[in-house]
Design a protein around this motif. Structure first.
Motif, PDB file in Angstrom:
ATOM      1  N   MET A  92       0.826  -1.210   0.000  1.00 38.48           N
ATOM      2  CA  MET A  92       0.000   0.000   0.000  1.00 38.48           C
ATOM      3  C   MET A  92       0.859   1.259   0.000  1.00 38.48           C
ATOM      4  O   MET A  92       0.522   2.254  -0.645  1.00 38.48           O
ATOM      5  N   ARG A  93       1.989   1.220   0.693  1.00 38.99           N
ATOM      6  CA  ARG A  93       2.880   2.374   0.702  1.00 38.99           C
ATOM      7  C   ARG A  93       3.487   2.598  -0.688  1.00 38.99           C
ATOM      8  O   ARG A  93       3.635   3.736  -1.131  1.00 38.99           O
ATOM      9  N   LEU A 140       0.899   4.197  -2.923  1.00 35.42           N
ATOM     10  CA  LEU A 140       0.621   5.598  -2.619  1.00 35.42           C
ATOM     11  C   LEU A 140       1.871   6.480  -2.635  1.00 35.42           C
ATOM     12  O   LEU A 140       1.864   7.593  -2.113  1.00 35.42           O
ATOM     13  N   ILE A 183      -2.252   3.567 -10.289  1.00 31.06           N
ATOM     14  CA  ILE A 183      -3.631   3.972 -10.026  1.00 31.06           C
ATOM     15  C   ILE A 183      -4.171   4.583 -11.315  1.00 31.06           C
ATOM     16  O   ILE A 183      -3.658   5.603 -11.791  1.00 31.06           O
ATOM     17  N   TYR A 237       1.480   7.005  -8.546  1.00 29.96           N
ATOM     18  CA  TYR A 237       0.948   8.041  -7.662  1.00 29.96           C
ATOM     19  C   TYR A 237       1.725   9.344  -7.794  1.00 29.96           C
ATOM     20  O   TYR A 237       1.133  10.432  -7.809  1.00 29.96           O
ATOM     21  N   ARG A 238       3.035   9.254  -7.883  1.00 30.21           N
ATOM     22  CA  ARG A 238       3.851  10.472  -7.886  1.00 30.21           C
ATOM     23  C   ARG A 238       3.654  11.324  -9.135  1.00 30.21           C
ATOM     24  O   ARG A 238       4.087  12.476  -9.179  1.00 30.21           O
ATOM     25  N   PRO A 296      -3.547  14.452  -6.302  1.00 26.36           N
ATOM     26  CA  PRO A 296      -3.825  13.058  -5.939  1.00 26.36           C
ATOM     27  C   PRO A 296      -5.218  12.813  -5.371  1.00 26.36           C
ATOM     28  O   PRO A 296      -5.825  11.768  -5.649  1.00 26.36           O
ATOM     29  N   VAL A 316      -7.256   9.325  -6.021  1.00 31.33           N
ATOM     30  CA  VAL A 316      -7.257   8.245  -5.033  1.00 31.33           C
ATOM     31  C   VAL A 316      -7.410   8.832  -3.639  1.00 31.33           C
ATOM     32  O   VAL A 316      -6.754   9.815  -3.287  1.00 31.33           O
ATOM     33  N   ALA A 320      -7.090   7.832   0.383  1.00 35.82           N
ATOM     34  CA  ALA A 320      -6.445   6.790   1.179  1.00 35.82           C
ATOM     35  C   ALA A 320      -6.501   7.109   2.659  1.00 35.82           C
ATOM     36  O   ALA A 320      -6.394   8.271   3.066  1.00 35.82           O
ATOM     37  N   ALA A 355     -10.206  11.328   2.840  1.00 33.69           N
ATOM     38  CA  ALA A 355      -9.953  10.516   1.651  1.00 33.69           C
ATOM     39  C   ALA A 355     -10.958  10.790   0.542  1.00 33.69           C
ATOM     40  O   ALA A 355     -10.645  10.633  -0.641  1.00 33.69           O
ATOM     41  N   VAL A 369      -8.454   3.537  -0.925  1.00 32.15           N
ATOM     42  CA  VAL A 369      -7.603   2.538  -0.273  1.00 32.15           C
ATOM     43  C   VAL A 369      -7.668   2.790   1.225  1.00 32.15           C
ATOM     44  O   VAL A 369      -7.259   3.851   1.700  1.00 32.15           O
TER      45      VAL A 369
END
Length: 308
Positions: free
Chosen positions: A47-48, A51, A63, A68-69, A74, A78, A80, A144, A153
């Protein structure tokens, strides 16, 4: 943006510890996917990486087809919740959400909308430091959802919730999936996932053990056994064995039967006037199925048909 999570051949090592070892899976839109495994199985690392908090050694975690970056805003893509305590204790719930909307260029009206959505209007102007764990969970879920993202997530979202809150989160997660979102939920509470998730991803030692529907896993774990209670045990055993069933005596009036559907067991005994006090298919719980599956994780055998 497509509402999909895609992890492909993900690997991550911390020193001598291989946390994730070639993990691959897809979380599609429109269903709640449970993400489970023993402590140290690689769930948090995955998960880390998804994200953008950890950089994988190889492979990808995407995603909507993008890392993600690379997401400019973001929260629009998504939502989270990994740590419900990640909020300044002196800041009110409403101010915390206002700060997030400002940082992402979101409309201020979303703050009141998500506060209402998660059931926190009476606590919105209170400092978050005085919140219970359950209230912090609700605040984290509100944060989130600020950007109305197609992917969510959540890590252990049931922690700290009272029975009313648990009932709420079950329906809430399913409603998010019904809206067409991809919903990934990590939890240690199998009883909650049994009532909530449509699908399970089970990992052990950083590898995929199962990518399977909840109903399918329960059917597999249940084994097709039927319990029969009758005062004419011996006669029932003879009749059912004659029909091709595998029959075993449990005690003086109880049998377990495999290899025949319950309807045929009932019809066979009724045709010979054998009285039946109980006839019930064995149904494994999700916890039982999960424990059996993860117990075998050292064998690295996957229900996907591949070596995990």
């Amino acid at each position: 943006m497509e509402a999909t999570i895609e992890v492909r051949d993900l690997r991550k090592r911390y020193g001598a510890t291989l946390a994730v070892d070639g993990l691959s899976f897809v979380v599609p839109p429109g269903r709640v996917t449970g993400f489970v495994g023993p402590n140290g199985s690689g769930k948090s690392t995955t998960m880390r990486a998804l994200l953008g908090l950890d950089v994988p050694d190889s492979g990808s975690a995407l995603i909507g087809g993008r890392p993600y970056r690379s997401l400019r805003h973001p929260l629009n893509h998504v939502g989270a919740l990994l740590d419900a305590a990640a909020v300044h204790p002196a800041r009110t719930a409403r101010d915390h959400l206002l700060w997030l909307t400002h940082s992402h260029g979101l409309p201020r009206r979303r703050v009141d909308e998500v506060i209402e959505l998660v059931g926190l209007p009476s606590a919105a102007r209170r400092p978050a430091g005085g919140f219970s764990l359950g209230m912090r969970q609700r605040l984290g879920i509100a944060a989130a959802l600020l950007g109305d993202p197609p992917v969510v997530v959540f890590d252990e979202p049931v922690n700290g919730l009272d029975p009313e809150g648990i009932r709420w989160i079950r329906g809430f997660l399913r409603s998010l999936a019904a809206e067409g979102r991809a919903v990934l939920v990590s939890s240690h509470l199998m009883s909650e996932l049994e009532d909530t998730a449509d699908h399970l991803l089970v990992i052990g030692r950083g590898r995929l053990l199962a990518d399977i529907g909840v109903r399918e896993l329960l059917d597999t774990a249940s084994g097709g056994w039927i319990t029969v209670r009758t005062s004419r045990r011996t006669e029932a055993m003879t009749l059912l064995a004659g029909e091709g069933a595998r029959v075993a005596a449990v005690d003086r009036d109880t049998l377990t039967v495999a290899g025949l559907p319950a309807e045929r067991v009932a019809a066979t005994l009724a045709a010979h006037d054998v009285p039946v006090r109980e006839l019930a298919a064995h149904r494994a719980s999700l916890e039982e199925a999960y424990m059996e599956l993860t117990r075998k994780s050292t064998e690295f055998t996957s229900l996907t048909g591949r070596e995990a």
